[in-house]
Each structure stands twice: as structure tokens, then as C-alpha cells.
Write a protein that holds these residues in place. Structure first.
Motif: not given
Length: 124
Positions: A49-56
Motif C-alpha cells: 500500500e502507498s504511504v505518504g507523499n511521493a514528492r519527498l
């Protein structure tokens, strides 16, 4: 005129490869499923599952490693034809390859000095 005929095979190969790419893309677009759902639009990676922002932001070391990989990969591509034709090129070919390798080697020494290949915290 004979040299031009040598390049026809390369041109035909490029046309066939490009035609294959275009045909495959058009076929998948025309024949593929058309149902768009919110679940399909969601990011998916390896069943996790995706967690958090992908733009870190990423550490610059990842990008330096990628650039080093491309640099040395291109270098190897140029080494192969040189190695195959080494005897025909003679001393002049050897000197030209040394001139090609010298800046790459200096860049490699610079990278080692800066610690770009050290993955320990606090280095670089």
C-alpha cells in the motif's frame, strides 16, 4: 556509392523497430480495456500500500550514483569497438583512447575524493 548501401541495412532496421513500437502502442491503445476506476488510478507498487507523499526529496547520492552508472556505461560502449579494432588502430588509436579515458579517470578520482561512493551517514 558503395558506402551508402552499407547504411541501408541500418535504416531498414530502424524503420522496422520504429514501426514495431508504433504498431504495438496503437494496438494496445485500441484493443486494451477502457474502464477507468479510482482503484486503477491509485498508485501501486509490488503489492504494498502507498504511504505518504511521493514528492519527498531524495539524497543527492542517489542521483550521483545514477550519473556515474550512465557515465561508465557509455564509456564501456566506446571501449568495445576500440578493443575489437585494436590491432588495426595501432599506436595512434591507443593514444586517442588514452585521451578519451584521461578525463573520465580524473572525474572518477574527483568522485572518490569527494566521497560520493561512500554510503555512510555524515560523509560527503
Amino acid at each position: 556509392m558503395e558506402i551508402q548501401f552499407d547504411y541501408i541495412a541500418i535504416l531498414i532496421q530502424l524503420l522496422v523497430a520504429g514501426g514495431f513500437v508504433v504498431t504495438t502502442m496503437l494496438a494496445t491503445h485500441m484493443l486494451g480495456p477502457k474502464r477507468h476506476t479510482a482503484q486503477k488510478a491509485e498508485a501501486f507498487e509490488c503489492g504494498i500500500e502507498s504511504v505518504g507523499n511521493a514528492r519527498l526529496p531524495f539524497s543527492i547520492k542517489y542521483f550521483l550514483t545514477a550519473i556515474l552508472f550512465v557515465l561508465f556505461d557509455v564509456e564501456v560502449i566506446f571501449f568495445y569497438p576500440w578493443a575489437v579494432n585494436f590491432k588495426e588502430l595501432g599506436g595512434e588509436g591507443y593514444l586517442k583512447m588514452l585521451l578519451f579515458i584521461a578525463p573520465l579517470f580524473l572525474g572518477y578520482l574527483y568522485i572518490l575524493k569527494k566521497g560520493a561512493l561512500n554510503w555512510e551517514k555524515g560523509q560527503m
